[in-house]
Every structure is written in C-alpha cells, then in structure tokens.
Design a protein around this motif. Structure first.
Motif, PDB file in Angstrom:
ATOM      1  N   GLY A 256       0.718  -1.276   0.223  1.00 28.65           N
ATOM      2  CA  GLY A 256      -0.597  -0.082  -0.044  1.00 28.65           C
ATOM      3  C   GLY A 256       0.662   1.160   0.126  1.00 28.65           C
ATOM      4  N   PHE A 257       1.978   1.421   0.045  1.00 29.93           N
ATOM      5  CA  PHE A 257       2.973   2.157   0.537  1.00 29.93           C
ATOM      6  C   PHE A 257       3.653   2.318  -0.541  1.00 29.93           C
ATOM      7  CE2 PHE A 257       5.566   5.256   2.290  1.00 29.93           C
ATOM      8  CZ  PHE A 257       4.807   6.683   3.102  1.00 29.93           C
ATOM      9  N   ALA A 258       4.208   1.413  -0.738  1.00 27.32           N
ATOM     10  CA  ALA A 258       5.112   1.977  -1.907  1.00 27.32           C
ATOM     11  C   ALA A 258       4.436   2.318  -3.495  1.00 27.32           C
ATOM     12  CB  ALA A 258       5.693   0.145  -2.564  1.00 27.32           C
ATOM     13  N   PRO A 259       3.244   2.041  -3.527  1.00 31.93           N
ATOM     14  CA  PRO A 259       3.211   2.736  -4.765  1.00 31.93           C
ATOM     15  C   PRO A 259       3.197   4.440  -5.075  1.00 31.93           C
ATOM     16  CG  PRO A 259       1.780   1.000  -4.026  1.00 31.93           C
ATOM     17  CD  PRO A 259       2.198   1.476  -3.828  1.00 31.93           C
ATOM     18  N   ILE A 260       2.737   4.649  -3.229  1.00 39.72           N
ATOM     19  CA  ILE A 260       3.191   6.080  -2.632  1.00 39.72           C
ATOM     20  C   ILE A 260       4.428   7.262  -2.743  1.00 39.72           C
ATOM     21  CG2 ILE A 260       3.509   8.097  -1.510  1.00 39.72           C
ATOM     22  CD1 ILE A 260       1.417   6.772   0.384  1.00 39.72           C
ATOM     23  N   ILE A 261       5.090   6.339  -2.740  1.00 35.36           N
ATOM     24  CA  ILE A 261       6.723   6.588  -3.461  1.00 35.36           C
ATOM     25  C   ILE A 261       6.321   6.441  -4.958  1.00 35.36           C
ATOM     26  CG2 ILE A 261       9.289   5.924  -3.807  1.00 35.36           C
ATOM     27  CD1 ILE A 261       8.849   4.018  -0.928  1.00 35.36           C
ATOM     28  N   ASN A 417       1.125  -3.953  -6.505  1.00 37.19           N
ATOM     29  CA  ASN A 417      -0.095  -3.190  -5.969  1.00 37.19           C
ATOM     30  C   ASN A 417      -1.150  -2.724  -5.233  1.00 37.19           C
ATOM     31  OD1 ASN A 417      -1.251  -0.125  -6.203  1.00 37.19           O
ATOM     32  ND2 ASN A 417       0.627  -0.036  -7.866  1.00 37.19           N
ATOM     33  N   LEU A 418      -1.304  -2.537  -4.619  1.00 37.17           N
ATOM     34  CA  LEU A 418      -2.706  -2.743  -3.902  1.00 37.17           C
ATOM     35  C   LEU A 418      -3.261  -2.596  -4.725  1.00 37.17           C
ATOM     36  CD1 LEU A 418      -3.326  -4.004  -0.484  1.00 37.17           C
ATOM     37  CD2 LEU A 418      -3.368  -1.641   0.127  1.00 37.17           C
ATOM     38  N   TYR A 419      -3.648  -0.923  -4.844  1.00 34.43           N
ATOM     39  CA  TYR A 419      -4.941  -0.180  -5.541  1.00 34.43           C
ATOM     40  C   TYR A 419      -5.110  -1.077  -6.683  1.00 34.43           C
ATOM     41  CZ  TYR A 419      -2.545   2.071  -2.270  1.00 34.43           C
ATOM     42  OH  TYR A 419      -2.877   2.668  -0.375  1.00 34.43           O
TER      43      TYR A 419
END
Length: 442
Positions: A256-261, A417-419
């Motif tokens: 969930g956080f890696a896609p933010i980066i 990617n979670l999304y």
C-alpha cells in the motif's frame, strides 16, 4: 457473463483447514461468535465492503452479496487437520490470541472440531513435535488418505461443497524442479515413487483437494500450488486455486505504501523490514530453511511495484555499494510477544536534486486478528469462483496474498500494487454479477 451463470450458494459449505493453530482457531471462533450475534466480522470485505456497479444514473454501491451469491456464515461447517490433537476450543485457549470471554460462548461448537491426523513430514517443519500424524505413509498414500478424509467429512456433515485452506506452518523451501513440477504426470509419478525431496506434504493436500472437487487456498509461502503441474490439475478438475501467503501485516503496508513513492516519483535507496513474532509460526520460521521460503515471498512484493528498469533514475541509481535500491527482510522469533507481532520498516528515499529523506513505519499488529478475515474472504470467494465455473489460478484474489501466483514460465510479472489488486477484485465481482468490469488497471 450473467449473474444467472453463477450457481446459487445452496446447502452447506465445508471449510477444511490444514492447521488448527492461532490463525484457524481465531478464524473459526470469530465466525461462530458472529453467527450468534456476539461479535462483528471486522476486516472482512465480503461482510463489509461495498463496490460501485454501473455508471451515471445507474451507478450504485452494493455489498458483495447483492452482486453475487455469497455463502451465508450460518451455512459454514468447519473441520481441520493438525499435527497436535487439541480440538479447536483447546487450541483457541492455548494460543491466547483471544480472551476467554470471547471463546467460551462457542465452546461447545469449537470442541466438536477435532483435527484429523495430519499428512506431515518433520523434515519440512523440524520445530513441530506433534504426534497426531499419519504414520509410515508414502506421499501417494497420504494423498489417498486425505481424499478419504474429505469425502467422509463432506458426507458426515451433509456438505454440498468443500473448500480446503492451508493455515499451517511454512514448510522448508522447495525449489521448482522442471523434471517433477512442470507436468502433472511427473508430479504423480514422484508421489507414487515417494519422492520426499520434491513432494512437500502440502502438495498432497492440494492434490487431494482438487481431485475431490474442492478449491484449494495456500495461506503460506510454500511452493505447493505455485507449479505448472498443479495448474494442469486445476484445469483438469475445473477447480480454482489461490495463493500464496496471507497478506496481513508488513507486506500489506508495503504493497500500500510503495505506490505512494512510485506515484509521487520519489527515489528509493533502500527498504529494510524486520519483524518479531512469538507464535507457532515464529517458532517454525526460526529455522533458516523455513525462513528462506518466507523471505522469497516477502522480497517479491516491492520489486514488481518499483521497477528499476522502468525508472532507472529513481530506483536503479548507483549508491556506491550497490546498484539500485537495497531491499532486506528479516523475521525474528521472540516468544514474549506470542501472536502480537511487530514490524519495523526503515525506508530511505531521495527527492529533488537527490537529497535524502527517511520514512519509519512501526506496525504493532496481531497476526491472527489480521489473518482471520482474510481466511473468511478467501474461502467464500474461492467457493464463489467454483460456482461461477472459474478455475485455475484466481489472480483476482491477489489482493489477499503476499506473493501472488503468476505464470513465471511465460515471464508473467505478478501484480503487487494493492490498489491495482483491488481493481482486479472489483472487476471480477462485477463480471460475475453481470455488470461491466469497467475499471482500468493502470
């Protein structure tokens, strides 16, 4: 596909769980308590999530059971195999995940869930000492006994359908061998030859389940169904398979956080993840050969989300001691924490003109509390897939899994990617429900 193409969820659904430890006893207790109206199934998407179907004036948000026929919790019957003879009530008490007050109201039902003898090989989980195991059986004899167990359970409990879920310990790492694992005939020959090196006990469970017309879910990072021979069997039996490894704590955060980066186009120098865990899973993973299986699973998540080849400036930079970002995962057995694991992530990123920054994530979670709703959703959705005639690898269930199955023989890259995984899940439900699967996976 129209909604009418999905068979209704009539009759009883047998849920046979491999392993009656912390995760499965928590899962079972929660379902039974929910049925009595004594608790809420928080964390279960099949029970709470609503997704959009239709567009414009036809747009509406519906729970899953109004889109597709989901089995009612009252129609579930539980069974299990385990190396220890303790029944589900004793296990729930011994594991100390739940408070006594949250177990006692369903004591009578839990006591009736007595584990069958496990197909077990100590070489695959050397830290386990249980004696409720099949004695002196070859791999093929294990398969035949498990098939008989499934048939007997289904008959004795008057079940219309059965799903088999692996919630047992992580086995030692089994590298994929093209001579054994690529063709069903070769795998069957290895089982009949009692090839203990290439045929893990978990493969016997998967083979037995699929052959008996039961979907199989792999909740650990074991190689089990992640081999072409099992894909062939799933195609042959027209049964769904899903795996591998429940995505509960640290990897859920990572996916969930890696896609933010990635979305923000920031650079990544390194990601260090470490965990402490004290339950039976932690004990087994304290053995290096078993940890290797878990490590492969946990390491794979990041590399398909932040891909150095796609953005060399951001993820492939030369950091002096290594090319590209440095990714390390560790799990440490720490008995005082029992089921309450803790994950630390140190993320070294860089921004404008290469200036370094850091992100720290400390997730104090409860392993079985996070895993139980995943078990419920995976069971209900795998059963749904079988009734919809969807068989083979269920990629749309990757949302729930740490290391999603994919066809590595064709260089397929798994979606981590979670999304994007959530979009796949929603589109599959829309399609089964007769709606247009209208979201793009970008």
């Amino acid at each position: 596909m129209k909604k009418t193409d999905v068979k209704p969820a009539t009759g009883r659904l047998g849920v046979l769980v491999v392993g009656l430890g912390a995760v499965s006893s928590t899962f079972m207790t929660g379902v039974l308590m929910t049925r009595k109206g004594l608790t809420k199934p928080v964390g279960s998407m099949t029970q709470y999530d609503k997704i959009r179907v239709g567009k414009g004036a036809d747009k509406k948000y519906l729970p899953y059971n109004e889109i597709v026929p989901i089995t009612d919790l009252n129609d579930i019957v539980f069974g299990a195999w385990d190396v220890y003879p303790a029944n589900a009530f004793e296990s729930a008490m011994n594991c100390e995940v739940l408070k006594e007050k949250d177990i006692l109201p369903v004591k009578d039902e839990l006591e009736k869930i007595v584990p069958m003898k496990a197909a077990f090989d100590k070489n695959y989980a050397s830290r386990l000492e249980g004696d409720n195991v099949m004695k002196d059986k070859t791999r093929w004899e294990m398969v035949e006994q498990l098939r008989e167990d499934i048939r007997n359970f289904k008959k004795e409990n008057n079940c219309d359908r059965v799903v088999v879920l692996w919630a047992a310990s992580t086995e030692v790492y089994v590298p994929v061998d093209e001579n054994v694992h690529y063709n069903l005939a070769d795998l069957e020959a290895a089982m009949k030859a009692d090839d203990k090196a290439h045929v893990a006990p978990s493969m016997c469970y998967a083979y037995a389940a699929l052959t008996e017309g039961a979907p199989f879910i792999m909740g650990a990072p074991n190689t089990t169904v992640d081999i072409p021979a099992m894909w062939e069997l799933a195609e042959k039996t027209k049964m769904p398979i899903a795996g591998k490894d429940f995505k509960t704590g640290q990897t859920l955060v990572k996916s969930g956080f890696a896609p933010i980066i990635g979305t923000r186009c920031l650079g990544l120098s390194g990601w260090f993840s470490t965990n402490i865990l004290g339950n039976r899973d932690g004990l087994v993973l304290d053995e290096p050969a078993n940890f290797r299986t878990k490590e492969v699973s946990k390491l794979s998540t990041l590399e398909s989300i932040l891909v150095p080849e796609n953005q060399p400036d951001l993820y492939g930079a030369d950091h002096g001691t290594h090319q590209g970002y440095y990714h390390k995962v560790r799990i440490n057995y720490y008995p005082p924490r029992n089921d309450n694991k803790e994950g630390w992530d140190n993320i070294d990123i860089f921004g404008w003109m290469g200036y370094p920054m850091q992100i720290k994530i400390n997730f104090l979670c409860r392993d079985s509390i996070l895993a139980a709703p995943l078990c419920l959703d995976l069971v209900l959705l795998s059963d749904l897939a079988a009734r919809a005639g969807w068989y083979g690898t269920q990629r749309w269930l990757s949302f729930y899994l740490k290391s999603p199955m994919h066809d590595y023989t064709k260089n397929e890259v798994p979606v981590n990617n979670l999304y994007q995984q959530y979009t796949m899940l929603k589109n599959a439900l829309r399609e089964m429900g007769g709606y247009e699967p209208d979201e793009e996976i970008d």
